[in-house]
Design a protein around this motif. Structure first.
Motif, PDB file in Angstrom:
ATOM      1  N   ILE A 125      -2.252  -4.700   2.468  1.00 46.97           N
ATOM      2  CA  ILE A 125      -1.628  -3.522   1.881  1.00 46.97           C
ATOM      3  C   ILE A 125      -0.504  -3.975   0.965  1.00 46.97           C
ATOM      4  O   ILE A 125       0.335  -4.796   1.337  1.00 46.97           O
TER       5      ILE A 125
ATOM      6  N   THR B 192       2.961  -4.023  -1.003  1.00 45.73           N
ATOM      7  CA  THR B 192       4.327  -3.564  -0.766  1.00 45.73           C
ATOM      8  C   THR B 192       5.172  -3.895  -1.972  1.00 45.73           C
ATOM      9  O   THR B 192       4.795  -4.742  -2.799  1.00 45.73           O
TER      10      THR B 192
ATOM     11  N   SER C 154      -4.663   6.503  -5.287  1.00 48.93           N
ATOM     12  CA  SER C 154      -4.845   5.896  -3.974  1.00 48.93           C
ATOM     13  C   SER C 154      -5.895   4.799  -4.060  1.00 48.93           C
ATOM     14  O   SER C 154      -6.636   4.694  -5.043  1.00 48.93           O
TER      15      SER C 154
ATOM     16  N   ARG D 256      -5.199  -1.688  -3.264  1.00 50.00           N
ATOM     17  CA  ARG D 256      -5.056  -2.562  -2.099  1.00 50.00           C
ATOM     18  C   ARG D 256      -4.778  -4.015  -2.452  1.00 50.00           C
ATOM     19  O   ARG D 256      -4.732  -4.874  -1.573  1.00 50.00           O
TER      20      ARG D 256
ATOM     21  N   ASN E 222       3.498   3.328  -1.997  1.00 53.93           N
ATOM     22  CA  ASN E 222       3.501   3.619  -0.573  1.00 53.93           C
ATOM     23  C   ASN E 222       2.139   3.279   0.003  1.00 53.93           C
ATOM     24  O   ASN E 222       1.148   3.977  -0.248  1.00 53.93           O
ATOM     25  N   GLY E 223       2.077   2.177   0.758  1.00 55.23           N
ATOM     26  CA  GLY E 223       0.793   1.731   1.279  1.00 55.23           C
ATOM     27  C   GLY E 223      -0.157   1.427   0.138  1.00 55.23           C
ATOM     28  O   GLY E 223       0.130   0.604  -0.722  1.00 55.23           O
ATOM     29  N   ASP E 224      -1.291   2.120   0.122  1.00 56.54           N
ATOM     30  CA  ASP E 224      -2.263   1.889  -0.954  1.00 56.54           C
ATOM     31  C   ASP E 224      -2.137   2.937  -2.047  1.00 56.54           C
ATOM     32  O   ASP E 224      -3.027   3.086  -2.883  1.00 56.54           O
TER      33      ASP E 224
END
Length: 364
Positions: free
Chosen positions: A4, A6, A277, A280, A307-309
């Protein structure tokens, strides 16, 4: 399991931005919109000036998408000064014919288009797959194949270059004939077009049926399928070639109408928020941001959050929202996601593209 992304990872890999600029857009970038070759009688200054004016008119047709741009009263004075926009030129001979090859300055032409408030069709354009069937008085009905009509397809390729529209033609092998039988082609069956187009993955599909009604009269029915919509139009003329060329011109006009940035779109700059979204890896992050930053309709694309993916960006644009959405739909890696715009108790929904209701896509 994919890692993931960051903010710390982004910082660690920031130096890689310069080498990870692959643009996965399915539409094609047309690189030669500003290069034109004109036949000339001599190397004299008068012939060069006349050829340069004709060449610049062709460039304006390509970059605006307007086939009738020469009738615009703003263009006449510009054509008289066309040599000021030339970046380079050279002569070459082909047999007994002399040609003047001209390269116009893209930035200067673009600035002039903006100054004159003309539409600008960015060079990232939909690849269009063309299926055609013909019905002649003597030969009956058949699919049109390149090997059977090389001159016709050569004319279509030439027109595609003049309009700046990337064209493809099916090979019409057994696979194509099975997925697009003649009856389906003549009926302009959209389902068959979708099945037969899987191997070509076009951005748009153009289907034409060309009918000879008399010795010197032809009628054609055309269907352009693009972006979930279908556009039907007709053409008539004195030859098969004429109605075929009118079909490609009609498709180019429709696509330019959809994607050109017009003077009415410009003036007020706004920020449109986009949420993507499925990001990754840093390579996906780089590809997504580079694509958005490279769009002609976008003056800047700033990352607001990771935020995340999920990646959130603010796009600065003076283009209408629908036009921007049309352009984003050309990239197959961007799949439109479900609209989760919240509606409060009063029935109010935040405007599309706002912080509360961004344009939502998933990265494939």
């Amino acid at each position: 399991m994919p890692s993931i992304i960051t903010p710390r990872v982004l910082l660690c890999f920031a130096f890689m931005l310069a080498v990870l600029l692959a643009l996965p857009a399915s539409a094609r970038v047309m690189p030669d919109l500003y290069d034109v070759s004109e036949a000339v009688a001599s190397r004299g200054a008068s012939d060069r000036a006349s050829a340069t004016a004709r060449a610049l008119e062709r460039v304006f047709i390509r970059v605006t998408g307007d086939l009738e741009i020469a009738n615009n009263p703003k263009i006449g004075p510009v054509l008289k000064q066309s040599q000021k926009l030339v970046q380079s030129y050279r002569y070459e001979s082909d047999g007994n014919q002399l040609y003047l090859n001209l390269a116009f300055d893209p930035q200067a032409v673009g600035d002039l288009v903006h100054k004159l408030q003309l539409p600008l069709w960015p060079n990232n354009r939909p690849g269009t797959l063309v299926w055609m069937a013909v019905d002649t008085l003597q030969g009956g009905r058949d699919a049109l194949r390149q090997e059977d009509y090389p001159e016709l397809f050569g004319l279509l390729d030439g027109l595609a270059m003049e309009r700046g529209l990337p064209l493809d033609f099916p090979v019409m092998d057994l696979n194509d004939q099975r997925n697009m039988p003649l009856g389906s082609l003549w009926a302009q069956d959209e389902g068959a077009a979708e099945r037969a187009g899987v191997r070509y993955r076009p951005d748009a599909t153009l289907m034409g049926r060309l009918l000879q009604t008399s010795g010197q009269r032809w009628q054609a029915n055309w269907l352009l399928i693009h972006g979930g919509r279908s556009y039907a139009f007709d053409a008539s003329g004195s030859s098969m070639e004429e109605v075929a060329l009118r079909g490609v011109n009609g498709a180019a006009n429709l696509l330019a109408e959809r994607y050109a940035v017009r003077s009415s779109d410009t003036g007020v700059t706004s920020a449109v928020l986009v949420e993507i979204s499925g990001i990754r890896s840093f390579a996906q992050y780089s590809a997504a941001t580079s694509y958005l930053q490279g769009l002609a309709q976008v003056s800047s694309a700033d990352v607001l959050a990771v935020n995340g993916d999920r990646l959130t960006l603010a796009l600065t644009t003076s283009t209408q929202l629908q036009t921007l959405q049309n352009v984003l739909s050309l990239n197959r890696n961007l799949q439109s996601a479900r609209d989760d715009g919240l509606v409060d108790l009063s029935g109010y929904r935040a405007p599309l593209g706002s912080a509360q209701n961004p344009l939502r896509y998933s990265w494939q």
